[in-house]
Each structure stands twice: as C-alpha cells, then as structure tokens.
Design an enzyme around this catalytic site. Structure first.
Site, PDB file in Angstrom:
ATOM      1  N   ARG A  83       1.849   5.957  -3.402  1.00 32.34           N
ATOM      2  CA  ARG A  83       2.045   4.544  -3.739  1.00 32.34           C
ATOM      3  C   ARG A  83       2.381   4.461  -5.220  1.00 32.34           C
ATOM      4  NH1 ARG A  83      -2.069   1.921  -5.926  1.00 32.34           N
ATOM      5  NH2 ARG A  83      -3.859   2.679  -4.769  1.00 32.34           N
TER       6      ARG A  83
ATOM      7  N   HIS B  47      -2.435  -0.913  -6.046  1.00 32.35           N
ATOM      8  CA  HIS B  47      -2.772  -1.199  -4.644  1.00 32.35           C
ATOM      9  C   HIS B  47      -2.246  -2.569  -4.221  1.00 32.35           C
ATOM     10  CE1 HIS B  47      -5.127  -1.668  -0.963  1.00 32.35           C
ATOM     11  NE2 HIS B  47      -5.535  -2.831  -1.439  1.00 32.35           N
TER      12      HIS B  47
ATOM     13  N   TYR C 276      -7.873   4.008 -12.778  1.00 32.08           N
ATOM     14  CA  TYR C 276      -8.233   5.189 -11.977  1.00 32.08           C
ATOM     15  C   TYR C 276      -7.151   6.258 -11.852  1.00 32.08           C
ATOM     16  CZ  TYR C 276      -5.816   2.414  -8.351  1.00 32.08           C
ATOM     17  OH  TYR C 276      -4.899   1.671  -7.650  1.00 32.08           O
TER      18      TYR C 276
HETATM   19  C1  LIG Z   1     -13.117  -2.684   6.731  1.00 35.09           C
HETATM   20  C2  LIG Z   1     -12.455  -2.973   5.425  1.00 35.09           C
HETATM   21  N1  LIG Z   1     -13.015  -2.496   4.298  1.00 35.09           N
HETATM   22  C3  LIG Z   1     -12.422  -2.733   3.109  1.00 35.09           C
HETATM   23  C4  LIG Z   1     -11.247  -3.442   3.060  1.00 35.09           C
HETATM   24  C5  LIG Z   1     -10.570  -3.672   1.728  1.00 35.09           C
HETATM   25  N2  LIG Z   1      -9.399  -2.806   1.655  1.00 35.09           N
HETATM   26  C6  LIG Z   1      -8.169  -3.307   1.886  1.00 35.09           C
HETATM   27  S1  LIG Z   1      -6.994  -2.123   1.775  1.00 35.09           S
HETATM   28  C7  LIG Z   1      -8.128  -0.937   1.417  1.00 35.09           C
HETATM   29  C8  LIG Z   1      -7.699   0.482   1.147  1.00 35.09           C
HETATM   30  C9  LIG Z   1      -7.219   1.164   2.348  1.00 35.09           C
HETATM   31  O1  LIG Z   1      -6.697   2.418   1.963  1.00 35.09           O
HETATM   32  P1  LIG Z   1      -5.736   3.215   2.888  1.00 35.09           P
HETATM   33  O2  LIG Z   1      -6.214   3.158   4.291  1.00 35.09           O
HETATM   34  O3  LIG Z   1      -5.533   4.551   2.304  1.00 35.09           O
HETATM   35  O4  LIG Z   1      -4.365   2.375   2.847  1.00 35.09           O
HETATM   36  P2  LIG Z   1      -3.467   2.039   1.547  1.00 35.09           P
HETATM   37  O5  LIG Z   1      -3.912   0.688   1.076  1.00 35.09           O
HETATM   38  O6  LIG Z   1      -3.687   3.102   0.544  1.00 35.09           O
HETATM   39  O7  LIG Z   1      -2.062   2.007   2.032  1.00 35.09           O
HETATM   40  C10 LIG Z   1      -9.407  -1.464   1.376  1.00 35.09           C
HETATM   41  C11 LIG Z   1     -10.617  -0.684   1.062  1.00 35.09           C
HETATM   42  C12 LIG Z   1     -10.697  -3.916   4.258  1.00 35.09           C
HETATM   43  N3  LIG Z   1      -9.552  -4.608   4.291  1.00 35.09           N
HETATM   44  N4  LIG Z   1     -11.316  -3.664   5.436  1.00 35.09           N
END
Ligand SMILES: Cc1ncc(C[n+]2csc(CCOP(=O)(O)OP(=O)(O)O)c2C)c(N)n1
Ligand SMILES: [Mg+2]
Length: 344
Positions: free
Chosen positions: A255, A259, A268
C-alpha cells in the site's frame, strides 16, 4: 490435477492467453483506478468528501486476479480497497465518486454508508459489512449454494492479510475446504494492517502457508505483476470450476499511501521503505511489459492517460453536481417499510 498442499508455491509470470485488446483494456482500467484513487484523496484533502481508503500500489493484484473470472457466471465478494476489481466489473468512476460524496445515486447505499461498501447486482457483487473478513464466510456460503444448485460459478473473495488473523477467515476457509466449495480466497498482502506490520500480525512467513491447515492449495505470487497474478488465479479458478475446491492465493504487494485519509503513516513506516516499493509500481511494470510485447507504445500510453484524466474530471463534476438524498429518506431501507417507521 496435482494439488500443492499448503506449500507456498512461487509463480513465474509470462505467457498469457489474454488477447492484446483485453490487455489494453486492463491497462486502461489500471490507469483509471489510479486516477480515481488520487482524485478521491484530493477531494478528501479539499474537504469535499469525508473519507477515502487508497488502493495505490495494489492495482495489478486486483485487475490481474479479477481477469481470471467469468463475469457472466461468477460471484464477487471484494473488500473496501478493491477499486480496481470494481472498475473491472463495470462500475464507473462516477459511481465511486457518488459514494464518496454520499449522493442519492450512490449505487452502494444511496449515500447512507461510508464509501467502498461495494454493490453491483448486475455483476453479482455482493455488498459487505465494515468489520473486516465478514465477507469470507459469506463467500464460502455462496460457493456451497452454487454446488447445491448445480451451477458452475466460482466465487472471488478478497481481503487483506491482517484479516486472515480473524475468526471469520478460519471459519469461512475451513468450511469451503471441507465442502470443496468453488471459492478463490484472494489475499492482498500489502504488508500492513493499518499500523501493524506483518510480523506483529502473524507468526507464519507467508499468508499462503495458512492454506496447509485447511488441506487446500496455497499459492504466493508477486501481486505487483498482472501476468503472474492472473496466471495463478486462473489456475485456481480452473481447479474450482472442475470441482477440486478452493485455493488460497496470496498476492504480495504494498500500500503506497496511508491506510486511509484518517491515518498518518509516518508514525509506523519510513519514507525510504515506501520509495523502495514505489520502484516496483505495478502500473509502470505492466506498461513496460506491454511495450516489450508490442501491445502498447509510449504515444498510445500517453494518449490513454490523457483520455482517462478527462474521463475522471467529468465523472468528478457529474458526481459533485448530482442531487443529495432527501433528509426524509434517511431511514428508508433501514427499517421495514409500511409500519411506523421503526420496524414495528
Ligand atoms: C473486526 C474489525 N476490526 C477492526 C477494524 C478496523 N480496521 C479497518 S481496516 C483494518 C486493517 C485491515 O488490514 P488488512 O486486512 O491487512 O487490509 P488492508 O487495510 O491492509 O488492505 C482494521 C483493523 C474493522 N474494520 N473490523
Ligand atoms: Mg494489509
């Protein structure tokens, strides 16, 4: 067909059955995805929209993977970052911007939800919920439903690597594996779950290794390479359609932006790390591959970028000028209609 139980098999790119016109279309979709993504960021920074969640850097993984599916019979459970998947399936830049502005014509929710909760019934894209990974059991269930109905569709289900540490991932993949459901679990490993780097999320070296625990093939591929991603996903789709069950595909990518518009990634990761990955920009890589193959040249690439820029400008204007939802409609589709408005 030989099954690679769990082992993270490395795929090599190359030969493809995709004709030149199709490859050019995919390139155009990649360039459009990038332009839409950058425009959403700009609109958010101007205060014109509330939120954006960039996909810059993940375009090859998204567009390479979805090219291996048949939009006339397959089902799609994308995750929020999948602008490239949605544009490949027929969503327009205007649709994405309508979601950003929260306008009445927003195809996802008529402006009720945050953007990126995809929905496109004509392409069997099923809308998801905000808690990550919840689409994974839904996709497994859809795969099982296709089996019961005797249909030969395959299900695409994408998510980030952080989401593979959630219970829904275990439940969904396990169920699909036991039932040999036709589902491709497609992980876009962009190295971070918000601020948490890989080593803080999992003790395995590769998401593909997780497949061994479910008795299904796990493949790890360079997700910045369209051809490599397409080849691996295509093989997995063929296995699923032949009744050989699901595959877990890990597309290794990065990415390039924060985020979301609410995140400050300087907390980070280093700028040097981002610069290293930017050297492997998937659009630049695909462009060079297409030029080497004689499918594209520099002049055509420039003309195409100019066309896309105009298209994205017009789509931004159209979405900005589109009507807002009526305040009185705020609870429509939230509660059962015909009662007292509170579902009773
Ligand atoms: C159950 C839950 N916990 C926390 C969140 C907050 N959250 C949104 S995106 C994210 C990161 C997810 O990371 P990843 O699966 O690697 O996908 P990326 O965003 O890196 O594409 C988090 C923790 C959420 N949406 N749902
Ligand atoms: Mg991630």
């Amino acid at each position: 067909m030989a099954r690679k139980q769990g082992a993270a098999a490395e795929a090599r790119a190359p030969a493809t059955d995709l004709p030149a016109e199709r490859l050019l279309g995919m390139y155009r979709t990649m360039v459009t995805t990038r332009a839409v993504d950058e425009r959403m960021w700009l609109l958010q920074r101007q205060g014109a929209i509330a939120f954006t969640i960039p996909c810059k850097g993940q375009e090859a993984a998204q567009i390479g993977a979805v090219a291996a599916f048949d939009p006339s019979r397959d089902w799609f459970y994308p995750y929020y970052r999948d602008v490239g998947v949605m544009l490949s399936l027929g969503m327009t830049p205007r649709d994405v911007f309508l979601g950003g502005f929260g306008k009445f014509d927003d195809p996802e929710s008529g402006g009720r939800q945050m953007p990126y909760h995809w929905s496109l019934p004509k392409a069997r894209v099923v809308t998801g919920s905000s808690p990550v990974a919840t689409q994974i059991p839904h996709a497994a269930g859809t795969g099982m439903a296709l089996q019961l109905k005797g249909e030969d569709g395959v299900v695409f289900c994408s998510f980030g690597e952080g989401s593979t540490s959630k219970g829904d991932f275990h439940e969904g993949v396990n169920f699909a594996a036991v039932r040999k459901a036709p589902v491709i679990f497609f992980c876009e490993n962009n190295q971070y779950a918000i601020s948490e780097g890989l080593e803080k999320q999992m003790a395995v070296r590769s998401v593909a290794e997780r497949a061994a625990a479910y008795g299904i093939p796990g493949e790890s591929v360079d997700g910045n390479d369209v051809f490599a991603t397409y080849a691996v996903v295509r093989r997995a789709v063929e296995r699923a359609r032949a009744g050989d069950g699901p595959t877990l595909v890990e597309a290794r990518t990065y990415r390039l932006m924060a985020h979301s518009s609410g995140d400050d990634d300087r907390n980070y990761r280093t700028r040097e790390e981002i610069a290293e990955w930017a050297k492997k920009d998937p659009i630049q890589l695909f462009k060079e591959q297409l030029i080497r193959q004689g499918v594209l040249d520099e002049a055509r690439a420039q003309a195409l970028s100019a066309e896309v820029a105009d298209e994205v400008d017009a789509a931004t204007d159209a979405a900005e000028q589109a009507p807002w939802p009526e305040v009185a409609d705020a609870t429509r589709f939230v509660y059962a209609e015909g009662g007292n408005g509170r579902g009773r």
